[in-house]
Structure formats: C-alpha cells, structure tokens
Design a protein around this motif. Structure first.
Motif, PDB file in Angstrom:
ATOM      1  N   GLN A   1     -10.929  -2.940   5.316  1.00  0.00           N
ATOM      2  CA  GLN A   1     -11.169  -4.360   5.558  1.00  0.00           C
ATOM      3  C   GLN A   1     -12.175  -4.529   6.700  1.00  0.00           C
ATOM      4  O   GLN A   1     -11.804  -4.728   7.851  1.00  0.00           O
TER       5      GLN A   1
ATOM      6  N   TYR B   1     -13.259  -0.635  -5.403  1.00  0.00           N
ATOM      7  CA  TYR B   1     -13.238  -2.014  -5.870  1.00  0.00           C
ATOM      8  C   TYR B   1     -13.482  -2.928  -4.677  1.00  0.00           C
ATOM      9  O   TYR B   1     -13.259  -2.536  -3.531  1.00  0.00           O
TER      10      TYR B   1
ATOM     11  N   ASP C   1     -11.821  -5.036   1.103  1.00  0.00           N
ATOM     12  CA  ASP C   1     -11.481  -6.453   1.220  1.00  0.00           C
ATOM     13  C   ASP C   1     -12.469  -7.117   2.178  1.00  0.00           C
ATOM     14  O   ASP C   1     -12.462  -6.858   3.374  1.00  0.00           O
TER      15      ASP C   1
ATOM     16  N   ASN D   1       0.843  -1.184   0.000  1.00  0.00           N
ATOM     17  CA  ASN D   1       0.000   0.000   0.000  1.00  0.00           C
ATOM     18  C   ASN D   1       0.880   1.237   0.000  1.00  0.00           C
ATOM     19  O   ASN D   1       0.755   2.091   0.851  1.00  0.00           O
TER      20      ASN D   1
ATOM     21  N   LEU E   1      -9.872  -0.136  -2.101  1.00  0.00           N
ATOM     22  CA  LEU E   1     -10.186  -1.561  -2.203  1.00  0.00           C
ATOM     23  C   LEU E   1     -10.879  -1.976  -0.913  1.00  0.00           C
ATOM     24  O   LEU E   1     -10.346  -1.776   0.168  1.00  0.00           O
TER      25      LEU E   1
ATOM     26  N   CYS F   1     -13.034  -7.075  -3.128  1.00  0.00           N
ATOM     27  CA  CYS F   1     -12.435  -8.394  -3.301  1.00  0.00           C
ATOM     28  C   CYS F   1     -12.837  -9.319  -2.163  1.00  0.00           C
ATOM     29  O   CYS F   1     -13.299  -8.879  -1.110  1.00  0.00           O
TER      30      CYS F   1
ATOM     31  N   PHE G   1      -6.376  -8.395  -7.256  1.00  0.00           N
ATOM     32  CA  PHE G   1      -6.493  -6.942  -7.414  1.00  0.00           C
ATOM     33  C   PHE G   1      -5.114  -6.323  -7.608  1.00  0.00           C
ATOM     34  O   PHE G   1      -4.901  -5.525  -8.509  1.00  0.00           O
TER      35      PHE G   1
ATOM     36  N   PHE H   1      -3.338  -3.932 -10.411  1.00  0.00           N
ATOM     37  CA  PHE H   1      -3.334  -2.583  -9.849  1.00  0.00           C
ATOM     38  C   PHE H   1      -2.768  -1.542 -10.804  1.00  0.00           C
ATOM     39  O   PHE H   1      -3.316  -0.460 -10.940  1.00  0.00           O
TER      40      PHE H   1
ATOM     41  N   ARG I   1      -7.293 -10.225  -2.712  1.00  0.00           N
ATOM     42  CA  ARG I   1      -6.451  -9.031  -2.757  1.00  0.00           C
ATOM     43  C   ARG I   1      -5.297  -9.200  -3.742  1.00  0.00           C
ATOM     44  O   ARG I   1      -4.920  -8.246  -4.432  1.00  0.00           O
TER      45      ARG I   1
ATOM     46  N   ILE J   1      -6.895   0.592   1.548  1.00  0.00           N
ATOM     47  CA  ILE J   1      -7.645  -0.653   1.700  1.00  0.00           C
ATOM     48  C   ILE J   1      -8.531  -0.536   2.931  1.00  0.00           C
ATOM     49  O   ILE J   1      -8.069  -0.109   3.994  1.00  0.00           O
TER      50      ILE J   1
END
Length: 115
Positions: A11, A72, A42, A2, A40, A74, A102, A106, A99, A9
């Motif tokens: 999560q 996005y 997750d 990251n 993202l 995942c 993805f 990326f 992940r 991200i």
C-alpha cells in the motif's frame, strides 16, 4: 484478510515518483523473494503517479511475472487511471475498484494462480 502466506498487500502512499518508485520496486522484490505468489497493490493512499513511478510499476510487474507470481491493482484515483489509460497499462494490469472487490474475487484469483 491476509491469512495466506503467499498473498501480500503493498500500500504505497503519496506521490509515486522515481524515489518512491524505487522503494516500491524493492518492496515488491522482497515479497517475491519471501515467496509471495499474489500481490495486491492498493493505491488508496496514492495522490499522484508520474512516468518514473509508472516505470517502477512495470519493472515490478516484470519481476513478479519472472517468478511466476501475479500482481493486481486496486483503488486508483482519476489521475492514475488517466495515466494508465494513456499508456495502455489498464490493459496490462487487472484493476479492481477497491480492496473489497479484489477480496470478493480472491478465491477464483487464487485458483487460477495455482495452475
């Protein structure tokens, strides 16, 4: 993984219901305010999502789109996948198996996002 300041991200974990959905939306909003351009989500640790959680995800999507960023998803489980398919959200969100998938894409995602 990251290393880009404009990539974040989120999560969530457990059950995404109205309370957790609100917390999720607030977290996404803070990331957007902080300058995130690619987020993202997750779902690896999410066990269940109800309709209010899905509503929170849609509101987060609107916030992200309004700022010109992208979101996005995942690692959704079968229950979340079924909910997405029943509500056609699988057509709205780009969903990756995990992940790593993805991250493998990326660079091309980041390029299309910078246009």
């Amino acid at each position: 993984m990251n290393s880009r300041p404009d990539f974040k991200i989120v999560q969530p974990s457990g059950i995404i219901d109205s309370l957790r959905g609100t917390q999720f939306r607030e977290e996404v909003s803070k990331l957007i305010v902080a300058g995130a351009k690619i987020i993202l989500v997750d779902f690896q640790d999410v066990t269940f999502m109800d309709s209010s959680g899905l509503g929170a995800l849609v509101l987060a999507l609107k916030t992200v789109r309004a700022s010109g960023a992208k979101i996005y998803i995942c690692a959704i489980n079968e229950q979340v996948k079924m909910l997405f398919e029943l509500t056609s959200m699988d057509k709205v969100f780009q969903i990756f198996p995990n992940r790593n998938e993805f991250m493998n894409q990326f660079d091309s995602i980041a390029l299309t996002n910078s246009d």
